[in-house]
Design an enzyme around this catalytic site. Structure first.
Site, PDB file in Angstrom:
ATOM      1  N   ASP B 431      52.648  59.018 -10.168  1.00 47.97           N
ATOM      2  CA  ASP B 431      52.558  57.504  -9.821  1.00 47.97           C
ATOM      3  C   ASP B 431      53.953  57.302  -8.939  1.00 47.97           C
ATOM      4  O   ASP B 431      54.710  58.006  -8.795  1.00 47.97           O
ATOM      5  CB  ASP B 431      52.826  56.540 -10.871  1.00 47.97           C
ATOM      6  CG  ASP B 431      51.385  56.381 -11.334  1.00 47.97           C
ATOM      7  OD1 ASP B 431      50.408  56.431 -10.825  1.00 47.97           O
ATOM      8  OD2 ASP B 431      51.361  55.967 -12.668  1.00 47.97           O
ATOM      9  N   ASP B 772      49.817  54.813 -16.185  1.00 47.37           N
ATOM     10  CA  ASP B 772      50.398  53.923 -16.902  1.00 47.37           C
ATOM     11  C   ASP B 772      49.062  52.821 -17.466  1.00 47.37           C
ATOM     12  O   ASP B 772      49.121  52.227 -18.305  1.00 47.37           O
ATOM     13  CB  ASP B 772      51.361  52.952 -16.482  1.00 47.37           C
ATOM     14  CG  ASP B 772      51.415  52.607 -15.122  1.00 47.37           C
ATOM     15  OD1 ASP B 772      50.268  52.791 -14.504  1.00 47.37           O
ATOM     16  OD2 ASP B 772      52.287  52.276 -14.420  1.00 47.37           O
ATOM     17  N   ASP B 776      43.987  54.418 -15.820  1.00 43.00           N
ATOM     18  CA  ASP B 776      44.392  55.710 -15.474  1.00 43.00           C
ATOM     19  C   ASP B 776      43.810  56.802 -16.647  1.00 43.00           C
ATOM     20  O   ASP B 776      44.261  58.046 -16.497  1.00 43.00           O
ATOM     21  CB  ASP B 776      45.951  56.027 -15.563  1.00 43.00           C
ATOM     22  CG  ASP B 776      46.344  55.072 -14.344  1.00 43.00           C
ATOM     23  OD1 ASP B 776      45.697  55.409 -13.325  1.00 43.00           O
ATOM     24  OD2 ASP B 776      47.469  54.745 -14.168  1.00 43.00           O
TER      25      ASP B 776
END
Lengths: 317, 1058
Positions: B431, B772, B776
């Site tokens: 990310d 997070d 996901d």
């Protein structure tokens, strides 16, 4: 349905080209093929994953490696051997595991698996192997044979007690006539009559000398059979029933092992002294458990260790 | 009790409205179906099942595609039918019209009242019916199964097998001989105990980390403001029910799926659902039939960032959109971890060797004329002797030690095997926000007085270098402070400014923090300059404006401040401020402005233009009524002051970590929902796109040609837009991933993350993925190692992940990788060490069969090597430091670079093992020889040796041995053999310490290893010399052993072998 419209647009291209086999779980067949390829791969011409040359190299390496290792091992054994004496064991006395605690040996012992002596006097075949066993053992004691070994064996007829230490490097001749007239080959060592003679011998232990009882110290249990300068042998039934069944026992020679045959020093032609125990009337058809013990001051008895004693079973039919 | 409640519920609900009742009934039926569907979900699903559930399936069928990741190809029909049913079930369940129907109809359907809300009784009943408003955590394996997994998984299975074989052998012996040796029984029992203890230990470790996991949950209970019986109540969000009227304000988490009734400037951050990081406004009107697109729905667990709203709860708990997606993750089928594969490969090798030897000697035993029962016992004995009893413990303890070490470095590993998986990682999909960056909008640059001034973006902001006395700077600051709705949350006076939490938009918070840092007392300044009126930001006018009283008592007038999109702001200005004086805006200024705007925008920063205007006192006297609807004040002819640009700056430690990854041969891929320019700027900032690398677009711009004319292979780096990814076929994705080394995926939705992960896995990579959001979780699950964020991560992502980053920091992953690689190296060493002793344990047994010699090494002494003396040294190898920089090596090739390969086995078994065996046999011959049994006497003696009838076995010197004495001698041999293995294992340990370096380079700095050497020796001495061991362990202390050593040869030899 609507809710996932946007997802479906994104995901509708996730179809994976079936030609790409990354995801396929191995089937039994492909596993087998993999294994076959591992065994022999014609493309790479490998056997078990290696080419012939590679196998050759690896074999050569291990050949040399093991040769070196074996050579080193052998040379170390040579070094070890060079420290040994061929007549005298390295560890003696208290250092040795034998610990000066002699056990007893017996014959007949035709079968390594059992100490049971079973005989049927009506069927000579039942004790033939016992008879052969004892006879084979006694062949070593033939007087003719012992006499032919003059030089290594000396005549100890005249010796009454211990021999002098300076004579210890020669062994005494053991006269088989001492073993009495009842337990002889001609009578099948008593087996033919159902009155078996069992041969006992003290285990050879280098330098072991018995400490004898005197008239004062001799224990009451053996006083009957005891004589000076002898290691007394005494056999008895193990349990009360066995004691009842065992019947009278005779010993040849009557007082056991004479001390003049000790110590054992790996003398040439050494004959260990023998004693025949003759069971003069055991109850037939029952199992009799017998324990024979030898008695001297430095002999301890332990039924577990079989120290100073021996155990065997007997069935006379 | 339950039935009573149901009754009361019926009683309450029935009188209300037959229509609503009917709909409730039908809903209940639907619930049952849903439950059925959930049960089916427990079946294993693969990616395709997930895709199907996401609604892709019907389209694919239309297109004639067949999803290829389909396990039911060739599966039986009934299974297919179930799947189809399930799909039907889901389809029905997916239909959603709560946002389409008129709001009144919705009230009626849900029995709700927008003013009064539900009554507490009804709410209670619905709560009982629907369950609590929370996500069911992903199906966790029952504790018992977890325990069984530890007991039966991988290595344990081998040991169980060994144990069972031992019992069988013992059984055969009991049946065939009257006084069987207890060895096999003991061995079987010990093996079983080892498995149980190690399994228990592993289970305990996992349970410990899941306890830490549990501590993440329920840290801060969420509350929701709900109207019940006309009263506003603050209740826990879990107690919300369908039909509740809730009020949500900025900063809250949306407590359930709600339909907006009324809203004031309400904006939500949908990033965890769609990946869209820009806040989206929410109003009461229906704008789209697609529930995800329409404006009148706000979804559970997304965040409200601005404004307030009042809404009606339409779905709760697992029935929410996010809940359903979260549940899909549980169905993903995940493969075995790399270490599990390695261990099964290892077991294959060991079993292969064991069975080969066993069968070979079974045949040999027959040829030598052994009785078949004995041959079977030999067979079992050989197989069991090959089992490395201590290895299971060693591996478990080593992994545990590393897991603990990693936990100290902020990587919490959820199950032990993940430790090594991390080390094998060859691709990281990370990310951006929060992982690579600080997750904190910060003012990065300012443009005023014709120059770009850099602002400090480091985490501590230690070196801010604005000139506070600059008039233009102060004017800029004034606008920034006043035209700003962000506020610090209360009660944070002791918190450093940068770490304080704010209410409001991220960029406004950034401004607030920036000026609180350089000037200070923003709050009191705002109080002095009272706000009179404001126009909030909206997407059509793209500016925000507020009018304030001045704090200057001598010159009371109104000040208008405005900020917004730079070009819009400039359009409204006629003058600009430069070094204290005002100038007319001319062409040269416009050029300067444009170049600055482009420069800042090119850095991926969010640029704001700021302007102000002193309202003349004569036209706007104090007390003037400003009207924002009918604007009665000028909005043009303002004074331009400057530009501010903001970015979420990278974490300080990240660039170094990325460099380390690169040198370690690990591909770092950034996957973000952000704009490509921002993403690219951050990627360049942290080195994911390294200096000098160019994308296709860069090359095109440089050559002045169209991007499509550039050969993509020339470009090392690439930034791919999510919409482009959407149109790519898997083959194209593969091609893309292969072609470019430095990849950034921008504007990707969390769903696309799954595609990216699959693509990387198709390349044969072992993929680590950070995530997070709830959304996901499928990608986290699909990845070889899913990494959840400890701070910002949702519970669901933490549940699904294999590892949790406690500090959300990318560099912690790299530390974890380093530890993982180290443990792989060290496990190799440990296994090599522990396996070596197998050979000197096995060969005595083979020699017994072949040469009929007395047994040189007893079973119990053997166990004491494996589970006693070898244990601590093998574990101590886990403490070995890295030999050279393990982060400069390429990642392990999972196909070629095995944990245990033939080379290791060859070295352990063929070389060192043989040396140890030679040492052991030498000592054996010495012990026997010194006691009187020279080697030539030993061969073929075994039957007489073991016979209890023979009490007068002659040795080479004519001495006669009773059975008991012989056994004592044999036990002495065991001890001697045992000690010689221990001593050669000293050397082996030192040899294993290094794989590439020499010992002189490495040194003996591992004190655990040094301790292990002493410990091993002390244990061996204890076992040899402690009284009573003879009976218990068949290890005989005797002076013969001492005198053997006194002569110095046994020792000298073994020493030399080392």
């Amino acid at each position: 349905m609507l809710i996932f419209k946007s997802f479906s647009i994104q995901l509708h291209c996730t179809t994976i080209d079936p030609a790409v086999p990354w995801y396929k779980k191995p089937t039994l067949r492909s596993r087998y093929q993999d294994f076959a390829t591992f065994l022999f791969d014609p493309e790479e011409s490998t056997i078990l994953g290696r080419t012939a040359g590679s196998w050759g190299q690896i074999c050569l390496f291990y050949l040399i490696f093991y040769l070196c290792l074996a050579g080193f091992f052998a040379s170390m054994m040579v070094v070890f051997y060079s420290t040994l004496d061929w007549n005298v064991p390295r560890l003696r006395g208290a250092d040795s595991i034998l610990r000066q605690g002699p056990g007893l040996g017996m014959r007949p012992l035709a079968d390594v698996g059992t100490t049971l002596i079973r005989l049927n006097k009506a069927k000579p075949a039942s004790f033939q192997h016992h008879q052969d066993n004892v006879q084979g053992f006694l062949a070593f004691y033939e007087n003719d044979l012992q006499r032919s070994e003059t030089g290594s064996l000396i005549d100890c007829e005249s010796v009454d007690g211990f021999r002098r230490p300076e004579d210890w490097n020669k062994a005494c001749r053991f006269d088989v006539l001492q073993l009495g007239a009842d337990c002889v080959k001609q009578q099948g060592f008593g087996l033919e009559d159902g009155l078996p003679c069992i041969l006992l011998k003290i285990n050879n232990i280098y330098d072991w000398i018995p400490e004898l009882y005197t008239n004062e110290t001799v224990p009451d249990e053996i006083r009957e059979n005891w004589a000076e300068n002898h290691i007394t042998v005494q056999c008895e039934g193990e349990n009360p029933a066995d004691k009842d069944n065992i019947g009278p026992i005779a010993y040849y020679p009557p007082y056991g092992f004479h001390v003049k045959y000790f110590p054992f020093r790996n003398q040439q032609g050494y004959r260990s002294p023998l004693v025949f125990v003759r069971f003069d009337g055991p109850v037939t058809g029952v199992l009799i458990m017998v324990t024979c013990k030898i008695y001297a001051r430095n002999i301890y008895h332990d039924s577990n260790e079989k120290s100073g004693q021996i155990h065997f079973e007997m069935i006379v039919d | 009790m339950a039935s009573l409640k149901t009754n009361s519920h019926l009683y309450v609900v029935n009188p209300e409205d037959s229509k609503s009742n009917k709909s409730k009934n039908s809903k209940e039926v639907g619930m049952k179906k849903l439950k059925l569907g959930l049960e089916m979900k427990e079946q294993r699903m693969t990616t395709d099942a997930l895709n199907e559930k996401l609604g892709q399936y019907p389209i694919m069928q239309k297109n004639g595609h067949r999803n290829s990741v389909s396990p039911e190809d060739g599966g039986n029909k009934s299974q297919k039918k179930t799947k189809k049913d399930e799909r039907e079930e889901l389809k029905r369940e997916l239909e959603m019209d709560e946002h389409i129907i008129p709001i009144e109809e919705l009230y009626a359907r849900l029995g709700a009242d927008p003013n009064m809300g539900l009554s507490p009784e009804v709410a209670k009943d619905i709560l009982l019916r629907d369950g609590r408003n929370e996500l069911t955590p992903p199906k966790t394996t029952p504790e018992f199964f977890k325990f069984c997994k530890h007991m039966l998984g991988g290595f344990s299975l081998l040991l169980w097998l060994g144990s069972i074989l031992c019992f069988i052998a013992y059984g055969i012996q009991v049946a065939s001989t009257e006084d069987p040796p207890g060895d096999n029984l003991y061995l079987g029992v010990v093996l079983a105990i080892v498995v149980i203890i190690t399994g228990g230990f592993g289970y305990y470790q996992d349970a410990k980390s899941s306890r830490i996991m549990d501590s993440f949950k329920n840290l801060i209970p969420q509350y929701a403001l709900v109207i019940r019986n006309g009263e506003k109540l603050n209740i826990r969000a879990e107690e919300l029910v369908v039909g509740d009227i809730v009020e949500v304000k900025f900063g809250d988490r949306i407590p359930a799926d709600i339909r907006v009734i009324t809203a004031q400037g309400f904006k939500v951050d949908n990033s965890s659902l769609t990946g869209e990081s820009e806040p989206q406004s929410r109003t009461a009107e229906l704008t789209n039939d697609n529930p995800l697109e329409t404006r009148n729905l706000a979804f559970f667990s997304t965040n409200a960032v601005e404004g307030t709203c009042c809404g009606i709860v339409i779905r709760t708990g697992d029935r929410t959109v996010i809940g359903r997606i979260a549940n899909l993750a549980t169905g993903l089928d995940i493969g075995a971890t790399p270490i599990a594969k390695e261990i099964s490969h290892f077991i294959h090798i060991i079993t292969g060797v064991a069975v080969f030897l066993g069968v070979a000697f079974f045949i040999i035993a027959f040829i030598l004329g052994y009785f078949w029962l004995d041959a079977i016992i030999f067979l079992i004995g050989i197989i069991v002797a090959n089992v490395p009893e201590g290895l299971l413990v060693t591996v478990t303890v080593s992994l545990t030690l590393t897991a603990q070490r990693m936990a100290r470095k902020n990587c919490l590993v959820k199950h032990l095997e993940a430790v090594e998986t991390l080390g094998s990682t060859s691709t990281i999909c990370t990310d951006k926000t929060g992982t690579l960056t600080q997750n904190r909008m910060t003012v990065a640059h300012m443009w005023y007085d014709g120059k770009i001034v850099e602002s400090d973006t480091s985490e501590d902001q230690s070196k801010a270098k604005h000139n506070i006395s600059d008039i233009t700077f102060l004017a800029l600051a004034r606008i920034g402070m006043l035209c700003n709705r962000a506020e610090f949350k209360v009660g944070q006076d002791n918190v450093p400014i940068l770490n304080r939490e704010c209410n409001g938009d991220a960029s406004e918070s950034a401004l607030l923090k920036c000026y609180e840092l350089c000037i200070g007392n923003v709050t009191s300044y705002r109080q002095k300059s009272k706000k009179v009126v404001e126009i909030p930001f909206n997407s059509s006018n793209k500016y925000q404006l507020s009018i304030h009283e001045t704090d200057d008592q001598t010159d009371p007038h109104y000040l208008m401040v405005m900020k917004g999109a730079p070009e819009r702001i400039l359009d409204r200005c006629s003058t600009y401020l430069k070094e204290g004086s005002e100038y007319e805006i001319d062409e040269s200024f416009r050029i300067a402005f444009n170049s600055a705007y482009l420069a800042l925008g090119g850095l991926g920063e969010r640029v704001l233009g700021l302007c102000d205007y002193d309202l003349p006192l004569d036209q706007f006297p104090l007390g003037y009524k400003f009207d924002t609807d009918e604007v009665n004040f000028p909005l043009t002819g303002l004074r331009f002051v400057g530009l501010l640009s903001m970015i979420d700056p990278p974490r300080a430690s990240v660039p170094e970590a990325v460099v380390r990854c690169r040198s370690a041969g690990i591909k770092v891929i950034m996957v973000t929902g952000d704009h490509p320019i921002t993403a690219k700027a951050i990627a360049k900032g942290v080195g994911i796109i390294s200096e000098g690398s160019m994308t296709v677009e860069d090359i095109a711009a440089e050559r002045g040609i169209h991007p499509e004319d550039v050969d993509p292979r020339e470009a090392k780096a690439a930034v791919l837009h999510g919409s482009d990814l959407r149109d790519m076929t898997p083959a194209q994705i593969d091609e893309f991933l292969r072609t470019h080394l430095e990849i950034v995926f921008a504007r990707t939705s969390p769903q696309q993350k799954l595609l990216i992960v699959e693509g990387c896995q198709r390349q044969g990579s072992i993929v680590a993925v950070t995530g997070d959001g709830v959304n996901d979780s499928p990608a986290l699950k699909q990845a070889d190692i899913g990494i959840a964020m400890g701070i910002s991560g949702s519970d669901v992502s933490k549940q699904v992940a294999d590892m949790i980053l406690l500090d959300d920091n990318f560099s912690s992953i790299v530390t974890g990788i380093e530890e993982g690689r180290l443990i792989f190296d060290n496990l190799k060493k440990s296994i090599a060490y522990a396996l070596t002793a197998n050979i000197p344990e096995l060969i005595p047994f083979l020699a017994l069969i072949l040469f009929n010699i007395p047994l040189p090494l007893g079973t119990i002494a053997m166990l004491f090597i494996c589970l006693g003396t070898d244990m601590v040294p093998a574990i101590s190898l886990a403490y070995e430091s890295a030999e050279n920089d393990i982060m400069k090596r390429a990642p392990r090739d999972p196909i070629k670079d095995k944990l245990v390969n033939e080379r290791l086995i060859g070295m352990a078994y063929g070389q060192i093992g043989m040396i140890e065996t030679a040492a052991g046999f030498f000592v054996y011959f010495v012990v026997l020889g010194e006691n009187g049994f020279l080697p030539n006497r030993i061969f073929g003696i075994r039957e007489q040796w073991d016979s209890t009838a023979i009490q007068d076995l002659q040795d080479s010197y004519g001495q006669e041995w009773t059975h008991y004495q012989r056994k004592k001698l044999e036990y002495t041999c065991y001890t001697a053999f045992f000690v010689s293995i221990v001593i050669t294992q000293w050397a082996d340990l030192v040899v294993r310490k290094t794989r590439r370096l020499s010992l002189f380079q490495k040194g003996m700095k591992n004190h655990y290893l040094t301790f292990a050497l002493f410990f091993e020796t002390a244990l061996a001495a204890f076992l040899t010399y402690c009284p009573g061991m003879e009976e218990a362990l068949k290890m005989l202390y005797l002076r013969s052993l001492c005198s053997t050593f006194k002569k110095g040869k046994g020792r000298k030899r073994t020493y030399r072998l080392g």
